[in-house]
Enzyme design. Structure first.
Site, PDB file in Angstrom:
ATOM      1  N   SER A   1      71.653 -40.029  61.949  1.00 52.64           N
ATOM      2  CA  SER A   1      70.838 -40.686  62.975  1.00 52.64           C
ATOM      3  C   SER A   1      70.540 -39.681  64.085  1.00 52.64           C
ATOM      4  O   SER A   1      69.998 -38.615  63.796  1.00 52.64           O
ATOM      5  CB  SER A   1      71.589 -41.923  63.473  1.00 52.64           C
ATOM      6  OG  SER A   1      70.815 -42.642  64.373  1.00 52.64           O
TER       7      SER A   1
ATOM      8  N   ASP B   1      75.792 -47.628  61.433  1.00 54.03           N
ATOM      9  CA  ASP B   1      75.180 -47.714  60.108  1.00 54.03           C
ATOM     10  C   ASP B   1      75.807 -46.661  59.191  1.00 54.03           C
ATOM     11  O   ASP B   1      76.055 -45.537  59.616  1.00 54.03           O
ATOM     12  CB  ASP B   1      73.669 -47.465  60.249  1.00 54.03           C
ATOM     13  CG  ASP B   1      72.892 -47.835  59.000  1.00 54.03           C
ATOM     14  OD1 ASP B   1      73.413 -48.626  58.190  1.00 54.03           O
ATOM     15  OD2 ASP B   1      71.767 -47.345  58.853  1.00 54.03           O
TER      16      ASP B   1
ATOM     17  N   HIS C   1      67.501 -42.080  60.550  1.00 52.98           N
ATOM     18  CA  HIS C   1      66.868 -43.092  61.405  1.00 52.98           C
ATOM     19  C   HIS C   1      65.702 -42.456  62.161  1.00 52.98           C
ATOM     20  O   HIS C   1      65.842 -41.370  62.706  1.00 52.98           O
ATOM     21  CB  HIS C   1      67.866 -43.652  62.419  1.00 52.98           C
ATOM     22  CG  HIS C   1      68.944 -44.467  61.784  1.00 52.98           C
ATOM     23  ND1 HIS C   1      70.140 -44.711  62.401  1.00 52.98           N
ATOM     24  CD2 HIS C   1      69.007 -45.094  60.585  1.00 52.98           C
ATOM     25  CE1 HIS C   1      70.898 -45.457  61.606  1.00 52.98           C
ATOM     26  NE2 HIS C   1      70.230 -45.698  60.502  1.00 52.98           N
TER      27      HIS C   1
END
Lengths: 193, 274
Positions: free
Chosen positions: A11, A131, A38
């Protein structure tokens, strides 16, 4: 051990981490790499070009129904989840966000764990979101190899920390050492073959 | 038999049962999608295996319809991919303007957000009065929601941004009335939209149309089924008609790659050859 795929979840801080990864993977690196980074839903593909500039393996955006090939890295397109089919092809979906994210690392990891079982390497890198933690757990449960970037080495420690808190992972390493390990595994696989 | 092989077999049995008993055919849907939805349902319902789920589907119609909801794709937004709608406005509206009346088919419209988006563009371009939009889906529950045209007020900020990026000419709030935490779309926008239950997998051509929108539906299908549905879309279009697919969908692996001109590569807009 033979590994058929590497899945990576990353991310914030990801662009630098992935740039380093692809600048270090050698030509002929054979295990396919599948990545969820992401991104803003409106991101364009320019960041993939940046990765390709210094990469010896081909980095591309994942196309739906695309066959997963050796020597290639696939990244999930913005605003789509990326899943792996049993036929070892890629699938996209616009399902609800998972962990506020689409693409979601968990979605990729869970489907990859189901398909590749113990032939999978799962890696969680820098990020400020949890996540990937559940997905990495699934990879571990299905016999895959689990690797997390050392939180002290990560631009954002939260995602690696969450993964470590959820699963007893196989390796916690600096990014450079993760890359060295991948290269060693791939080399050994090719020597045995 | 390994647990994975058994589970695959059980999933395939479940899909057969749903098809035979209820007529909905998910057998050629993406297996990864179906598997993910089934696993979520198992966790939510406390059912221990797919085989047990199959029994529940046979015995309990309400549960069966819950599973159909799970398999259905209900995520959508107004002016999803604003760049696509901008291109539609710039490049396709002038073509539609040449027809005395216009028929649009929105295939797989879910809860209708994109059908309303289309209605708004046609209205602003002065074409809505001579247009009929057929908005279809197999999921009656979301279709009812679409017909009601009631959406959460929380989403309007994002939709307004999309609308502006899509080349919107007015104030987006002109198109709905806010009521507490919900908004209701203007009656005028619904006037020429025909909401109908249609299943792309099992139903056939029902109209000849000038424009088909089928976005982010085909990604859930296996190649064979994609091809079959592409035939249905092709057969529904007039010569010179326009096909709009999702931003990651294409025609390359179908029989119809040569049957269209590509008008906008990035936004996946195609024109059926004469």
């Amino acid at each position: 051990m033979t590994y058929s795929a590497i899945v990576i979840g990353v991310s914030s801080g990801g662009l630098n981490a992935l740039k380093l990864l692809f600048s270090m993977l050698p030509a002929g690196f054979s295990i396919p790499v599948i990545i969820v980074q992401h991104l803003s839903p409106r991101s364009d593909g320019r960041w993939i070009n940046l990765l390709n500039e210094n990469s010896k393996i081909h980095v591309k955006e994942a196309d739906e129904k695309e066959k997963i090939q050796s020597g290639t890295a696939y990244v999930a397109p913005p605003n789509y989840h990326l899943l792996i089919e049993k036929t070892r092809t890629l699938s996209l979906s616009i399902d609800e966000r998972v962990n506020y994210a689409r693409p979601s690392v968990d979605v990729l990891f869970e489907s990859a764990a189901e398909v590749y079982q113990n032939e999978l390497i799962g890696i969680v890198l820098t990020g400020s979101n949890s996540d990937g933690a559940e997905g990495l757990k699934r990879i571990k449960e299905n016999g895959g190899l689990t690797i997390v970037q050392d939180p002290a080495d990560a631009e954002s420690a939260y995602m690696p920390e969450s993964a470590i808190a959820t699963t007893k992972v196989d390796y916690i390493l600096t990014l450079e050492n993760i890359i060295a390990l991948l290269i060693a595994i791939d080399k050994q696989m090719r020597t045995v073959l | 038999m390994t647990p994975e092989v058994r589970q695959d077999l059980e999933i395939s049995n479940l899909l057969e049962t749903i098809y035979k008993k209820y007529g909905y055919d998910f057998r050629e849907y993406s297996a990864a999608h179906i598997s993910r939805r089934i696993k979520n349902r198992l966790i939510l319902s406390g059912i221990s295996s797919v085989a047990e789920m199959e029994r529940a589907v046979i015995q309990d119609k309400k549960f069966a319809y819950q599973v159909l909801q799970d398999f259905s794709i209900t995520v959508t937004e107004m002016f999803r991919d604003p760049g696509f709608y901008l291109s539609l406005r710039k490049n396709i509206i002038p073509l539609l303007r040449t027809y005395p009346f216009i028929k649009v088919w929105h295939a797989g419209c879910s809860s209708g957000e994109e059908a309303y988006s289309m209605a708004i563009i046609l209205h602003e371009e002065g074409l809505y009065e001579r247009t009929t939009i057929y908005a279809t889906d197999f999921n009656q529950q979301t279709l009812d929601k679409a017909r009601d045209g009631i959406f959460s007020n929380d989403l309007m900020k994002e939709y307004t941004a999309n609308y502006q990026l899509a080349g919107g000419k007015e104030s987006f709030s002109n198109y709905y009335t806010a009521h507490y935490d919900h908004v209701i779309m203007n009656q005028h926008l619904k006037k020429n939209i025909v909401w109908a239950n249609h299943n792309l997998v099992t139903d056939s051509v029902f109209a000849e149309v000038h424009l088909v929108l089928c976005r982010n539906v085909l990604i859930y299908f296996e190649r064979n089924l994609q091809n079959k549905v592409q035939k249905l879309l092709f057969d529904s279009l007039i010569n010179g008609g326009i096909l709009c697919l999702g931003s990651k969908e294409g025609l390359r692996f179908t029989d119809f790659f040569e049957a269209y001109w590509e008008l906008d590569k990035k936004h996946r807009i195609f024109k059926k050859k004469y």
